[in-house]
Design a protein around this motif. Structure first.
Motif, mmCIF file in Angstrom:
data_model
loop_
_atom_site.group_PDB
_atom_site.id
_atom_site.type_symbol
_atom_site.label_atom_id
_atom_site.label_comp_id
_atom_site.label_asym_id
_atom_site.label_seq_id
_atom_site.Cartn_x
_atom_site.Cartn_y
_atom_site.Cartn_z
ATOM 1 N N VAL A 120 7.245 10.035 6.083
ATOM 2 C CA VAL A 120 7.837 8.712 5.884
ATOM 3 C C VAL A 120 7.853 8.365 4.402
ATOM 4 O O VAL A 120 8.875 7.926 3.858
ATOM 5 C CB VAL A 120 7.069 7.636 6.687
ATOM 6 C CG1 VAL A 120 7.505 6.237 6.297
ATOM 7 C CG2 VAL A 120 7.251 7.854 8.176
ATOM 8 N N THR A 121 6.733 8.576 3.719
ATOM 9 C CA THR A 121 6.652 8.274 2.293
ATOM 10 C C THR A 121 7.617 9.138 1.490
ATOM 11 O O THR A 121 8.314 8.645 0.592
ATOM 12 C CB THR A 121 5.211 8.490 1.783
ATOM 13 O OG1 THR A 121 4.335 7.689 2.564
ATOM 14 C CG2 THR A 121 5.086 8.110 0.326
ATOM 15 N N GLY A 122 7.668 10.424 1.813
ATOM 16 C CA GLY A 122 8.554 11.341 1.088
ATOM 17 C C GLY A 122 10.023 11.025 1.266
ATOM 18 O O GLY A 122 10.787 10.999 0.294
ATOM 19 N N THR A 123 10.434 10.767 2.489
ATOM 20 C CA THR A 123 11.850 10.461 2.718
ATOM 21 C C THR A 123 12.221 9.100 2.142
ATOM 22 O O THR A 123 13.334 8.918 1.645
ATOM 23 C CB THR A 123 12.217 10.509 4.217
ATOM 24 O OG1 THR A 123 11.334 9.666 4.947
ATOM 25 C CG2 THR A 123 12.177 11.917 4.758
ATOM 26 N N SER A 124 11.297 8.148 2.158
ATOM 27 C CA SER A 124 11.567 6.844 1.547
ATOM 28 C C SER A 124 11.747 6.986 0.042
ATOM 29 O O SER A 124 12.668 6.406 -0.538
ATOM 30 C CB SER A 124 10.430 5.868 1.836
ATOM 31 O OG SER A 124 10.300 5.644 3.204
ATOM 32 N N GLY A 125 10.878 7.754 -0.593
ATOM 33 C CA GLY A 125 10.993 7.989 -2.032
ATOM 34 C C GLY A 125 12.256 8.750 -2.384
ATOM 35 O O GLY A 125 12.919 8.451 -3.390
ATOM 36 N N LEU A 126 12.594 9.743 -1.575
ATOM 37 C CA LEU A 126 13.807 10.530 -1.807
ATOM 38 C C LEU A 126 15.055 9.657 -1.652
ATOM 39 O O LEU A 126 15.989 9.752 -2.456
ATOM 40 C CB LEU A 126 13.851 11.710 -0.839
ATOM 41 C CG LEU A 126 14.959 12.731 -1.041
ATOM 42 C CD1 LEU A 126 14.852 13.368 -2.420
ATOM 43 C CD2 LEU A 126 14.885 13.791 0.040
ATOM 44 N N ALA A 127 15.036 8.780 -0.651
ATOM 45 C CA ALA A 127 16.171 7.880 -0.449
ATOM 46 C C ALA A 127 16.313 6.918 -1.627
ATOM 47 O O ALA A 127 17.425 6.647 -2.092
ATOM 48 C CB ALA A 127 16.005 7.097 0.849
ATOM 49 N N ALA A 128 15.187 6.421 -2.134
ATOM 50 C CA ALA A 128 15.237 5.504 -3.275
ATOM 51 C C ALA A 128 15.717 6.216 -4.534
ATOM 52 O O ALA A 128 16.460 5.656 -5.336
ATOM 53 C CB ALA A 128 13.861 4.892 -3.513
#
Length: 87
Positions: A36-44
């Motif tokens: 969740v943290t990784g995909t959120s950061g990647l999306a941002a």
């Protein structure tokens, strides 16, 4: 034997090994939370809409897992299954 910071004692002490829902939350929550943290950061960082949608989906899945564990622990405590001293 130690399993992800949890002590598991088995037949050597004459105790029955029982898996509880909290151990599932600890073992499953870490990798899913990392996703969740990784995909959120990647999306941002990228601004990619489909990655943001995936991050939201992963987050909803994580919340669902936490809710399931909390409900099952509450059920076990309410009915005395988790508070019973092992025989």
């Amino acid at each position: 034997m130690e399993l992800d910071g949890l002590d598991v004692r088995g037949d050597a002490d004459g105790l029955e090994v029982q898996a509880v829902d909290a151990s599932v939350a600890i073992l499953v929550g870490d990798p899913v939370g990392t996703i969740v943290t990784g995909t959120s950061g990647l999306a941002a960082a990228t601004g990619a809409h489909f990655i943001a949608v995936a991050a939201v989906g992963f987050y909803i899945g994580l919340l669902t897992a936490w809710d399931t564990v909390a409900i099952r622990i509450g059920h076990g405590v309410f009915h005395g299954h988790l508070l019973r001293i092992p025989a």
